[in-house]
Design a protein around this motif. Sequence first.
Motif, mmCIF file in Angstrom:
data_model
loop_
_atom_site.group_PDB
_atom_site.id
_atom_site.type_symbol
_atom_site.label_atom_id
_atom_site.label_comp_id
_atom_site.label_asym_id
_atom_site.label_seq_id
_atom_site.Cartn_x
_atom_site.Cartn_y
_atom_site.Cartn_z
ATOM 1 N N ARG A 405 17.997 22.049 51.841
ATOM 2 C CA ARG A 405 19.026 22.122 52.868
ATOM 3 C C ARG A 405 20.020 20.975 52.700
ATOM 4 N NH1 ARG A 405 15.831 22.470 58.422
ATOM 5 N NH2 ARG A 405 14.516 20.946 57.342
ATOM 6 N N ARG A 406 21.287 21.293 52.901
ATOM 7 C CA ARG A 406 22.347 20.289 52.804
ATOM 8 C C ARG A 406 22.469 19.509 54.114
ATOM 9 N NH1 ARG A 406 26.118 20.851 48.628
ATOM 10 N NH2 ARG A 406 26.039 22.809 47.462
ATOM 11 N N VAL A 407 22.803 18.246 53.999
ATOM 12 C CA VAL A 407 23.089 17.437 55.177
ATOM 13 C C VAL A 407 24.332 18.007 55.857
ATOM 14 C CG1 VAL A 407 23.765 15.149 55.994
ATOM 15 C CG2 VAL A 407 22.044 15.372 54.200
ATOM 16 N N CYS A 408 24.288 18.149 57.162
ATOM 17 C CA CYS A 408 25.398 18.710 57.919
ATOM 18 C C CYS A 408 26.662 17.876 57.716
ATOM 19 C CB CYS A 408 25.046 18.778 59.406
ATOM 20 S SG CYS A 408 26.372 19.394 60.467
ATOM 21 N N GLY A 409 27.757 18.558 57.384
ATOM 22 C CA GLY A 409 29.008 17.847 57.147
ATOM 23 C C GLY A 409 29.635 17.291 58.407
ATOM 24 N N LYS A 410 29.242 17.801 59.577
ATOM 25 C CA LYS A 410 29.843 17.356 60.833
ATOM 26 C C LYS A 410 29.138 16.139 61.406
ATOM 27 C CE LYS A 410 31.104 19.022 65.442
ATOM 28 N NZ LYS A 410 31.092 20.169 66.385
ATOM 29 N N CYS A 411 27.797 16.129 61.384
ATOM 30 C CA CYS A 411 27.065 15.031 62.027
ATOM 31 C C CYS A 411 26.361 14.112 61.027
ATOM 32 C CB CYS A 411 26.046 15.587 63.025
ATOM 33 S SG CYS A 411 24.721 16.580 62.275
ATOM 34 N N GLY A 412 26.538 14.346 59.726
ATOM 35 C CA GLY A 412 25.886 13.508 58.721
ATOM 36 C C GLY A 412 26.473 12.098 58.695
ATOM 37 N N SER A 413 25.619 11.104 58.509
ATOM 38 C CA SER A 413 26.063 9.710 58.457
ATOM 39 C C SER A 413 25.113 8.915 57.555
ATOM 40 C CB SER A 413 26.093 9.104 59.866
ATOM 41 O OG SER A 413 24.802 9.164 60.456
ATOM 42 N N PRO A 414 25.537 7.753 57.062
ATOM 43 C CA PRO A 414 24.675 6.947 56.188
ATOM 44 C C PRO A 414 23.398 6.502 56.900
ATOM 45 C CG PRO A 414 26.954 6.222 56.038
ATOM 46 C CD PRO A 414 26.891 7.181 57.187
ATOM 47 N N TYR A 415 22.315 6.380 56.129
ATOM 48 C CA TYR A 415 21.053 5.889 56.694
ATOM 49 C C TYR A 415 20.236 5.254 55.587
ATOM 50 C CZ TYR A 415 17.734 9.266 54.685
ATOM 51 O OH TYR A 415 16.928 9.974 53.830
ATOM 52 N N THR A 430 18.158 1.674 43.795
ATOM 53 C CA THR A 430 18.861 0.410 43.633
ATOM 54 C C THR A 430 19.755 0.182 44.846
ATOM 55 O OG1 THR A 430 20.759 1.441 42.525
ATOM 56 C CG2 THR A 430 18.876 0.789 41.140
ATOM 57 N N PRO A 431 20.217 -1.064 45.069
ATOM 58 C CA PRO A 431 21.118 -1.316 46.215
ATOM 59 C C PRO A 431 22.357 -0.421 46.189
ATOM 60 C CG PRO A 431 20.300 -3.383 45.338
ATOM 61 C CD PRO A 431 19.830 -2.306 44.390
ATOM 62 N N GLY A 432 22.876 -0.135 44.989
ATOM 63 C CA GLY A 432 24.044 0.738 44.891
ATOM 64 C C GLY A 432 23.734 2.166 45.302
ATOM 65 N N GLN A 433 22.525 2.619 44.992
ATOM 66 C CA GLN A 433 22.147 3.991 45.361
ATOM 67 C C GLN A 433 21.930 4.141 46.855
ATOM 68 O OE1 GLN A 433 18.754 4.302 42.742
ATOM 69 N NE2 GLN A 433 19.852 5.666 41.320
ATOM 70 N N LEU A 434 21.474 3.070 47.507
ATOM 71 C CA LEU A 434 21.194 3.145 48.943
ATOM 72 C C LEU A 434 22.432 3.498 49.762
ATOM 73 C CD1 LEU A 434 18.816 0.091 49.469
ATOM 74 C CD2 LEU A 434 18.235 2.505 49.724
ATOM 75 N N SER A 435 23.603 3.132 49.253
ATOM 76 C CA SER A 435 24.833 3.393 50.009
ATOM 77 C C SER A 435 25.177 4.872 50.071
ATOM 78 C CB SER A 435 26.008 2.620 49.393
ATOM 79 O OG SER A 435 26.236 3.064 48.052
ATOM 80 N N GLY A 436 24.557 5.693 49.219
ATOM 81 C CA GLY A 436 24.892 7.108 49.197
ATOM 82 C C GLY A 436 24.019 7.973 50.078
ATOM 83 N N VAL A 501 20.550 11.001 46.345
ATOM 84 C CA VAL A 501 21.359 9.791 46.163
ATOM 85 C C VAL A 501 22.835 10.076 46.421
ATOM 86 C CG1 VAL A 501 22.147 8.119 44.443
ATOM 87 C CG2 VAL A 501 19.725 8.705 44.596
ATOM 88 N N ASP A 502 23.267 11.311 46.098
ATOM 89 C CA ASP A 502 24.664 11.694 46.339
ATOM 90 C C ASP A 502 24.949 12.017 47.798
ATOM 91 O OD1 ASP A 502 25.235 11.372 43.693
ATOM 92 O OD2 ASP A 502 25.060 13.491 43.173
ATOM 93 N N GLY A 503 23.915 12.030 48.637
ATOM 94 C CA GLY A 503 24.118 12.323 50.044
ATOM 95 C C GLY A 503 24.155 13.799 50.380
ATOM 96 N N GLN A 504 23.813 14.673 49.414
ATOM 97 C CA GLN A 504 23.827 16.104 49.686
ATOM 98 C C GLN A 504 22.620 16.543 50.512
ATOM 99 O OE1 GLN A 504 24.833 18.740 46.335
ATOM 100 N NE2 GLN A 504 25.303 16.915 45.123
#
Length: 519
Positions: A405-415, A430-436, A501-504
């Motif tokens: 399932r894809r993260v909802c485009g309306k209510c999705g946020s970083p975590y 990695t720290p860089g991957q966590l941002s996604g 990691v891409d946030g999908q």
Amino acid sequence: MISALENAAQGEVPGMDLSGAHPSALFVKRVPIAFARGKQVLGLAGASGAMRVAMADLEDHHTRDVLRRWLGGAVEFVPAEAGPLASAINHAYGQQTGAAHEFVEELDRDSLLAQVKEFDRREDLLNVSDRAPVIKLVNLLLFEAVQQEASDIHLQPYEEKLVIRMRIDGVLFDTFDLPIGVQEEVVSRIKVMARMNIAEKRLPQDGRATVQVGDRVIDLRISTVPASHGERVVIRLLDKSIRLYTLGELGMDEQTLRRFRQLISVEHGLILVTGPTGSGKTTTLYAALGQINSKQRNVITLEDPIEYQLDGISQIQIAEKRGMTFAGGLRSVLRQDPDIVMIGEIRDHETAVMAIQAALTGHLVFSTLHTNDAASAVTRLLDLGIEPYLVGSSLVGVLAQRLVRRVCGKCGSPYLPDKAEMAALSFSPTPGQLSGFRKGAGCDKCRQTGYHGRAGCFELLSVDEEVRKLVSSRATASQINATARRAGMRSLRDDGLCKMVDGQTTAAEVLRVAARAIV
């Protein structure tokens, strides 16, 4: 009294543009869709004071009088072209949501126990006025499922209630409960729709029906089985009007997509798509056939059932009760001079043998298997009794897949991901991957789940010379998998991690669909 706007409309003023207009909820509630369609009228929201009603024929004074009585208050009629107006009417009535819930809350048990009437073969779910209560209820259940983009509806009886469940994005949700006293009437109505024997309650039955939601045509595959508290019903919904996916829209990474396109362009061989039920195998096969279909090639499919019609392709329905099996159908198809053959599923030794022979005699054959990963497809063919040298000679590639399932485009946020989930996935970001990383909080669009829509995770095994040697020596699936990964194959787990990691999608989703594939 006719307004100046109406007088102008009857003259040279063209019909209004409905593309940005919003339908009136009051109009949709009070005016049946059959009347709106037949008279070509639609109420528009947003006007101050009088309600505006778009009409194709402003000279129809009888219809105007009827609408004034139904709507009450002042009504202003404006001109509109018939074609756009018809589409706007279907769209307006198709936006009703929660109607089934409201109906269930107001259930009158005595009314629901009224006689179920016969109906036309293709029922329009938007037209629920003037229907018997049970018919109206079933129509609203189906309509609610279509609106929620559900793939299945489950009617599960318990001792004191009938639970309605819907499978949305691959996950079952309890939608609402019905009184157990209306179970038989609801099931009987569904059986009538599917042309089943309503008197037979001790044996399983299968049937089909077709319904409409405005311009959309929905095929229903209906199955009933006797259970301890009554008959259990499952309805599979297939929207015939949706656009089929292309290969580029399935969610493959660039390398996998390029390699898969190369595999399906070969002249002959066997290509398998594997995964559990509901993992999107048929969608991938349809996308592949759409990629390679041309007027220079004769493409024939054997399916059970035929889910969607493909232009330029001959599709054959398997009917095992009448003796039309995959193996028997394939024998006949090979006499039809095919270039490409798609077999819905390889289920037994006979079908596997026929598919291998077709691949070895100059045909490109597509089919599916139920295995956990790509390498297991090889050992599955061996388990079906196919000689290793035949598997190695005919098999071109295996694509294993899952749907996340894809993260909802309306209510999705970083975590920040949970450490336990990362440990279960054997993944240290990695720290860089966590941002996604992204996660949905839940909203109306995603039904408070945090997910909306699905994407594929893929694992593509190309059968090269090294893999053929392993097949000939009856190597295990783990040995074949290890060799393929050394050659650059991305596993289901790795593809899921990349989408995470891409946030999908989320770690929980990757664990849910690919836990057995994690190594």
